[in-house]
Design an enzyme around this catalytic site. Structure first.
Site, PDB file in Angstrom:
ATOM      1  N   ALA A 167      -7.772  -7.214  -1.493  1.00  0.00           N
ATOM      2  CA  ALA A 167      -6.655  -7.156  -2.432  1.00  0.00           C
ATOM      3  C   ALA A 167      -7.057  -6.455  -3.730  1.00  0.00           C
ATOM      4  O   ALA A 167      -6.271  -5.719  -4.321  1.00  0.00           O
ATOM      5  CB  ALA A 167      -6.131  -8.564  -2.729  1.00  0.00           C
ATOM      6  N   GLY A 206      -6.819  -2.898  -2.846  1.00  0.00           N
ATOM      7  CA  GLY A 206      -5.432  -2.555  -2.556  1.00  0.00           C
ATOM      8  C   GLY A 206      -4.545  -2.510  -3.781  1.00  0.00           C
ATOM      9  O   GLY A 206      -3.646  -1.667  -3.883  1.00  0.00           O
ATOM     10  N   ASP A 207      -4.805  -3.382  -4.746  1.00  0.00           N
ATOM     11  CA  ASP A 207      -4.053  -3.393  -5.999  1.00  0.00           C
ATOM     12  C   ASP A 207      -4.197  -2.039  -6.695  1.00  0.00           C
ATOM     13  O   ASP A 207      -3.215  -1.431  -7.136  1.00  0.00           O
ATOM     14  CB  ASP A 207      -4.568  -4.521  -6.893  1.00  0.00           C
ATOM     15  N   ALA A 208      -5.416  -1.544  -6.773  1.00  0.00           N
ATOM     16  CA  ALA A 208      -5.684  -0.262  -7.433  1.00  0.00           C
ATOM     17  C   ALA A 208      -5.043   0.900  -6.664  1.00  0.00           C
ATOM     18  O   ALA A 208      -4.452   1.805  -7.266  1.00  0.00           O
ATOM     19  CB  ALA A 208      -7.188  -0.049  -7.569  1.00  0.00           C
ATOM     20  N   GLU A 262      -1.237   0.877  -7.026  1.00  0.00           N
ATOM     21  CA  GLU A 262      -0.928   1.267  -8.405  1.00  0.00           C
ATOM     22  C   GLU A 262      -0.975   2.792  -8.571  1.00  0.00           C
ATOM     23  O   GLU A 262      -0.129   3.379  -9.239  1.00  0.00           O
ATOM     24  CB  GLU A 262      -1.915   0.599  -9.366  1.00  0.00           C
TER      25      GLU A 262
END
Length: 137
Positions: free
Chosen positions: A19, A22-24, A27
């Protein structure tokens, strides 16, 4: 694009680490989309980005993915790994369940990136952007 790391490495990675990546990655897709749509003022960029990257938006997208059967079973395993991971941070401005679902969403993006599935990542990000755009209308 080739895999970023060996399969056994990301296969063994916990959901929170997936995660984190994946967040980066998600974004970046959103920032690129917003800049391409002509938005350049930082405050407006940040405000618009929250429509796509907030925990509530990501949980909404997971609901739509499930409804439309967008995820493969293998991808769903990575989503569940992120959703079920024990996080030491708490949800801000949302329920714990919504936060956990959004962590699963981010883990899915992390898995796709680390496994080098660029075309799938591109298609999924595009689908997410289109789905949020439709919802805003």
């Amino acid at each position: 694009m080739e895999k970023i790391m060996e399969e056994q490495t990301y296969e063994q990675m916990n959901g929170i680490a997936l995660a984190y990546m994946g967040d980066a990655i998600y974004e970046v897709y959103i920032r690129k989309h917003l800049l391409q749509s002509g938005i350049t003022k930082p405050t407006k960029l940040h405000h618009r980005a929250t429509h796509y990257v907030s925990a509530k938006a990501q949980a909404f997208l997971i609901d739509k993915m499930n409804e439309k059967e967008i995820m493969t079973e293998h991808e769903a395993e990575y989503f569940r790994r992120g959703r079920n991971a024990k996080s030491h941070t708490s949800a801000k401005n949302t329920s714990v369940l919504t936060y956990r679902i959004s962590t699963g969403f981010e883990a899915l993006f992390g898995y796709l990136f680390l496994s080098g599935q660029t075309e799938r990542l591109d298609r999924l990000a595009e689908w997410c952007i289109e789905t949020v755009e439709k919802e805003k209308k």
